[in-house]
Design an enzyme around this catalytic site. Structure first.
Site, PDB file in Angstrom:
ATOM      1  N   LYS A  37       0.848  -1.201   0.000  1.00 62.89           N
ATOM      2  CA  LYS A  37       0.000   0.000   0.000  1.00 62.89           C
ATOM      3  C   LYS A  37       0.877   1.242   0.000  1.00 62.89           C
ATOM      4  O   LYS A  37       1.778   1.372   0.830  1.00 62.89           O
ATOM      5  CB  LYS A  37      -0.914   0.018   1.224  1.00 62.89           C
ATOM      6  CG  LYS A  37      -1.824   1.261   1.270  1.00 62.89           C
ATOM      7  CD  LYS A  37      -2.834   1.181   2.386  1.00 62.89           C
ATOM      8  CE  LYS A  37      -2.353   1.738   3.688  1.00 62.89           C
ATOM      9  NZ  LYS A  37      -2.133   3.213   3.681  1.00 62.89           N
ATOM     10  N   ASP A  64      -3.510   4.359  -1.959  1.00 62.51           N
ATOM     11  CA  ASP A  64      -4.459   4.806  -0.929  1.00 62.51           C
ATOM     12  C   ASP A  64      -4.527   6.334  -0.925  1.00 62.51           C
ATOM     13  O   ASP A  64      -3.950   6.988  -0.061  1.00 62.51           O
ATOM     14  CB  ASP A  64      -3.951   4.250   0.414  1.00 62.51           C
ATOM     15  CG  ASP A  64      -4.823   4.624   1.595  1.00 62.51           C
ATOM     16  OD1 ASP A  64      -5.971   5.028   1.388  1.00 62.51           O
ATOM     17  OD2 ASP A  64      -4.331   4.501   2.735  1.00 62.51           O
ATOM     18  N   LEU A  65      -5.226   6.899  -1.905  1.00 59.83           N
ATOM     19  CA  LEU A  65      -5.309   8.361  -2.005  1.00 59.83           C
ATOM     20  C   LEU A  65      -6.679   8.892  -1.569  1.00 59.83           C
ATOM     21  O   LEU A  65      -6.894  10.107  -1.532  1.00 59.83           O
ATOM     22  CB  LEU A  65      -4.969   8.819  -3.432  1.00 59.83           C
ATOM     23  CG  LEU A  65      -3.541   8.486  -3.892  1.00 59.83           C
ATOM     24  CD1 LEU A  65      -3.285   9.022  -5.298  1.00 59.83           C
ATOM     25  CD2 LEU A  65      -2.493   9.034  -2.930  1.00 59.83           C
ATOM     26  N   LYS A  66      -7.616   8.012  -1.305  1.00 60.16           N
ATOM     27  CA  LYS A  66      -8.928   8.385  -0.738  1.00 60.16           C
ATOM     28  C   LYS A  66      -9.547   9.587  -1.458  1.00 60.16           C
ATOM     29  O   LYS A  66      -9.770  10.651  -0.857  1.00 60.16           O
ATOM     30  CB  LYS A  66      -8.804   8.687   0.763  1.00 60.16           C
ATOM     31  CG  LYS A  66      -8.289   7.520   1.598  1.00 60.16           C
ATOM     32  CD  LYS A  66      -8.357   7.849   3.078  1.00 60.16           C
ATOM     33  CE  LYS A  66      -7.872   6.733   3.968  1.00 60.16           C
ATOM     34  NZ  LYS A  66      -6.407   6.471   3.923  1.00 60.16           N
ATOM     35  N   HIS A  68     -12.020  12.273  -3.065  1.00 58.85           N
ATOM     36  CA  HIS A  68     -13.320  12.848  -2.685  1.00 58.85           C
ATOM     37  C   HIS A  68     -13.430  14.177  -3.431  1.00 58.85           C
ATOM     38  O   HIS A  68     -12.799  15.157  -3.053  1.00 58.85           O
ATOM     39  CB  HIS A  68     -13.372  13.077  -1.165  1.00 58.85           C
ATOM     40  CG  HIS A  68     -14.711  13.485  -0.648  1.00 58.85           C
ATOM     41  ND1 HIS A  68     -15.050  13.394   0.674  1.00 58.85           N
ATOM     42  CD2 HIS A  68     -15.808  13.972  -1.267  1.00 58.85           C
ATOM     43  CE1 HIS A  68     -16.289  13.804   0.856  1.00 58.85           C
ATOM     44  NE2 HIS A  68     -16.765  14.189  -0.320  1.00 58.85           N
ATOM     45  N   ASP A  69     -14.238  14.187  -4.503  1.00 60.76           N
ATOM     46  CA  ASP A  69     -14.344  15.398  -5.323  1.00 60.76           C
ATOM     47  C   ASP A  69     -15.596  15.244  -6.189  1.00 60.76           C
ATOM     48  O   ASP A  69     -16.369  14.290  -5.998  1.00 60.76           O
ATOM     49  CB  ASP A  69     -13.063  15.538  -6.183  1.00 60.76           C
ATOM     50  CG  ASP A  69     -12.723  16.984  -6.487  1.00 60.76           C
ATOM     51  OD1 ASP A  69     -13.646  17.740  -6.867  1.00 60.76           O
ATOM     52  OD2 ASP A  69     -11.543  17.369  -6.363  1.00 60.76           O
ATOM     53  N   PRO A  71     -17.922  14.116  -9.285  1.00 63.56           N
ATOM     54  CA  PRO A  71     -17.835  12.823  -9.975  1.00 63.56           C
ATOM     55  C   PRO A  71     -16.867  12.805 -11.149  1.00 63.56           C
ATOM     56  O   PRO A  71     -16.048  11.883 -11.285  1.00 63.56           O
ATOM     57  CB  PRO A  71     -19.278  12.580 -10.441  1.00 63.56           C
ATOM     58  CG  PRO A  71     -20.111  13.284  -9.405  1.00 63.56           C
ATOM     59  CD  PRO A  71     -19.326  14.522  -9.034  1.00 63.56           C
ATOM     60  N   ASN A  72     -16.909  13.821 -11.990  1.00 65.46           N
ATOM     61  CA  ASN A  72     -16.054  13.829 -13.178  1.00 65.46           C
ATOM     62  C   ASN A  72     -14.567  13.811 -12.800  1.00 65.46           C
ATOM     63  O   ASN A  72     -13.767  13.102 -13.416  1.00 65.46           O
ATOM     64  CB  ASN A  72     -16.388  15.068 -14.027  1.00 65.46           C
ATOM     65  CG  ASN A  72     -15.643  15.059 -15.345  1.00 65.46           C
ATOM     66  OD1 ASN A  72     -15.773  14.124 -16.128  1.00 65.46           O
ATOM     67  ND2 ASN A  72     -14.842  16.088 -15.563  1.00 65.46           N
ATOM     68  N   THR A 123     -11.417   5.735  10.940  1.00 68.85           N
ATOM     69  CA  THR A 123     -11.410   5.192  12.307  1.00 68.85           C
ATOM     70  C   THR A 123     -10.885   6.208  13.322  1.00 68.85           C
ATOM     71  O   THR A 123     -11.007   6.002  14.517  1.00 68.85           O
ATOM     72  CB  THR A 123     -10.564   3.900  12.378  1.00 68.85           C
ATOM     73  OG1 THR A 123      -9.319   4.149  11.742  1.00 68.85           O
ATOM     74  CG2 THR A 123     -11.258   2.748  11.697  1.00 68.85           C
ATOM     75  N   ARG A 184      -2.985  -6.147  14.521  1.00 63.89           N
ATOM     76  CA  ARG A 184      -1.743  -6.301  15.276  1.00 63.89           C
ATOM     77  C   ARG A 184      -1.573  -7.759  15.709  1.00 63.89           C
ATOM     78  O   ARG A 184      -2.465  -8.309  16.366  1.00 63.89           O
ATOM     79  CB  ARG A 184      -1.773  -5.440  16.549  1.00 63.89           C
ATOM     80  CG  ARG A 184      -1.599  -3.948  16.290  1.00 63.89           C
ATOM     81  CD  ARG A 184      -0.184  -3.660  15.836  1.00 63.89           C
ATOM     82  NE  ARG A 184       0.064  -2.263  15.537  1.00 63.89           N
ATOM     83  CZ  ARG A 184      -0.123  -1.685  14.345  1.00 63.89           C
ATOM     84  NH1 ARG A 184      -0.599  -2.380  13.326  1.00 63.89           N
ATOM     85  NH2 ARG A 184       0.166  -0.418  14.149  1.00 63.89           N
ATOM     86  N   GLN A 193      -2.504   2.696  17.158  1.00 60.58           N
ATOM     87  CA  GLN A 193      -3.785   2.067  16.868  1.00 60.58           C
ATOM     88  C   GLN A 193      -4.472   1.732  18.185  1.00 60.58           C
ATOM     89  O   GLN A 193      -3.823   1.320  19.135  1.00 60.58           O
ATOM     90  CB  GLN A 193      -3.586   0.784  16.033  1.00 60.58           C
ATOM     91  CG  GLN A 193      -2.977   1.010  14.664  1.00 60.58           C
ATOM     92  CD  GLN A 193      -3.983   1.486  13.614  1.00 60.58           C
ATOM     93  OE1 GLN A 193      -5.106   1.860  13.937  1.00 60.58           O
ATOM     94  NE2 GLN A 193      -3.557   1.498  12.368  1.00 60.58           N
ATOM     95  N   GLY A 213       1.170  -2.287   8.747  1.00 60.80           N
ATOM     96  CA  GLY A 213       2.353  -1.471   8.513  1.00 60.80           C
ATOM     97  C   GLY A 213       3.468  -1.770   9.486  1.00 60.80           C
ATOM     98  O   GLY A 213       4.257  -2.692   9.312  1.00 60.80           O
ATOM     99  N   ARG A 214       3.508  -0.989  10.568  1.00 64.30           N
ATOM    100  CA  ARG A 214       4.656  -0.996  11.472  1.00 64.30           C
ATOM    101  C   ARG A 214       5.040  -2.344  12.088  1.00 64.30           C
ATOM    102  O   ARG A 214       6.237  -2.580  12.269  1.00 64.30           O
ATOM    103  CB  ARG A 214       4.451   0.082  12.551  1.00 64.30           C
ATOM    104  CG  ARG A 214       4.641   1.487  11.963  1.00 64.30           C
ATOM    105  CD  ARG A 214       4.012   2.545  12.820  1.00 64.30           C
ATOM    106  NE  ARG A 214       2.550   2.443  12.815  1.00 64.30           N
ATOM    107  CZ  ARG A 214       1.753   3.237  13.514  1.00 64.30           C
ATOM    108  NH1 ARG A 214       2.275   4.176  14.275  1.00 64.30           N
ATOM    109  NH2 ARG A 214       0.442   3.089  13.440  1.00 64.30           N
TER     110      ARG A 214
HETATM  111  O1  C5P Z   1       1.467   0.824  10.883  1.00 64.74           O
HETATM  112  P1  C5P Z   1       0.030   0.421  10.850  1.00 64.74           P
HETATM  113  O2  C5P Z   1      -0.205  -1.070  10.793  1.00 64.74           O
HETATM  114  O3  C5P Z   1      -0.787   1.086  11.940  1.00 64.74           O
HETATM  115  O4  C5P Z   1      -0.470   1.006   9.445  1.00 64.74           O
HETATM  116  C1  C5P Z   1      -1.816   0.979   9.053  1.00 64.74           C
HETATM  117  C2  C5P Z   1      -1.974   1.656   7.745  1.00 64.74           C
HETATM  118  O5  C5P Z   1      -3.364   1.704   7.452  1.00 64.74           O
HETATM  119  C3  C5P Z   1      -1.460   3.083   7.684  1.00 64.74           C
HETATM  120  O6  C5P Z   1      -0.988   3.320   6.351  1.00 64.74           O
HETATM  121  C4  C5P Z   1      -2.694   3.906   7.981  1.00 64.74           C
HETATM  122  O7  C5P Z   1      -2.640   5.176   7.379  1.00 64.74           O
HETATM  123  C5  C5P Z   1      -3.771   3.056   7.338  1.00 64.74           C
HETATM  124  N1  C5P Z   1      -5.114   3.254   7.867  1.00 64.74           N
HETATM  125  C6  C5P Z   1      -5.435   3.067   9.194  1.00 64.74           C
HETATM  126  N2  C5P Z   1      -6.716   3.276   9.644  1.00 64.74           N
HETATM  127  C7  C5P Z   1      -7.651   3.652   8.783  1.00 64.74           C
HETATM  128  C8  C5P Z   1      -7.349   3.817   7.434  1.00 64.74           C
HETATM  129  C9  C5P Z   1      -6.043   3.620   7.009  1.00 64.74           C
HETATM  130  O8  C5P Z   1      -4.597   2.696  10.003  1.00 64.74           O
HETATM  131  N3  C5P Z   1      -8.890   3.818   9.206  1.00 64.74           N
END
Ligand code: C5P
Length: 239
Positions: A37, A64-66, A68-69, A71-72, A123, A184, A193, A213-214
């Site tokens: 991602k 993952d650019l999410k 929001h604008d 429609p076109n 979240t 996790r 988180q 991620g981490r």
């Molecule tokens: O490092 P970690 O496992 O927390 O990374 C989670 C990834 O998911 C990050 O890139 C974070 O921006 C993304 N993310 C998130 N919660 C969301 C949407 C995206 O943690 N609701």
């Protein structure tokens, strides 16, 4: 959709400030073990060339650019993403049905069609936050409402926390994808988180793919960490 291969189910979130550490990490990985991602930070710093580089190494890339604008504009942006060889792209369900439909319809005209995923309620937002911007009720109720809106607009799935996946899964089509961050391994630090589940619990609770991620990118041995998670979910994934 129903023919989608959900394996590998782990999407590694590459959240690095520059290309070098991300490419070092990725050089250890195999596209059969994980997807990748790329979010707003890396894309803004490094641009399309970085995404194309990852895709060129054979990885499925979730950009993952999410969006929001209007429609076109969103439809055109999704088409531009498709040109990069991206596997999955996302937009905000709160952009509305016409925006989601415009994006889906535009992608359907293309020979390479990335999966289209909707963000419901971030979240990071609590009940008071969403009330401020005019949403009534609990975040989870809004997640369900927007998940159904996204499904009706024909997108392929949503991003939600594993705790929300439990509630959404029974209410939507089995093929509708639930992509869950907030995962996790039991032994890992929570970082920032809060509402988390282990990888296996997330899958057992209805998630299809896990954004992690981490626990992987920050590990002393990222490949070992990735493989340990794969081992944990192997019984579920390959059944
Ligand atoms: O490092 P970690 O496992 O927390 O990374 C989670 C990834 O998911 C990050 O890139 C974070 O921006 C993304 N993310 C998130 N919660 C969301 C949407 C995206 O943690 N609701």
């Amino acid at each position: 959709m129903s023919t989608l291969n959900k394996n590998p189910r782990i999407i590694v979130a590459l959240d690095f400030p520059s290309a070098a550490p991300a490419l070092d990490l990725v050089s250890e990985f195999d596209p059969k073990l994980c997807r990748l991602k790329v979010g707003k930070e890396m894309f803004t710093r490094l641009g399309p060339a970085f995404v194309e580089k990852l895709a060129g190494k054979g990885f499925d890339v979730f950009l993952d650019l999410k969006f929001h604008d209007i429609p076109n504009t969103v439809a055109a942006a999704c088409a531009a993403v498709a040109d990069l060889g991206v596997w999955m792209v996302n937009l905000h369900a709160s952009g509305g049905t016409r925006m989601m439909e415009a994006a889906r319809e535009r992608l359907e005209t293309l020979s390479h069609r990335p999966l289209l995923i909707a963000v419901t309620i971030l979240t990071s937002l609590g009940e008071r936050d969403i009330a401020e911007i005019g949403f009534h009720g609990a975040p989870a109720d809004n997640v369900i409402r927007l998940a159904k809106l996204a499904e009706d607009a024909g997108v392929d799935g949503i991003v939600c926390s594993p705790l929300e996946a439990v509630e959404v899964r029974p209410l939507i089509d089995q093929d509708f994808l639930l992509i869950t961050p907030g995962v996790r391994p039991a032994s890992a630090s929570l970082d920032d988180q809060k509402r988390v589940m282990t990888p296996l619990d997330a899958l057992n609770n209805g998630a299809d793919m896990l954004v992690i991620g981490r626990p992987i990118t920050g590990a002393d041995d990222p490949l070992k960490s990735l493989q340990a998670i794969q081992d944990e979910i192997a019984a579920y994934s390959w059944s």
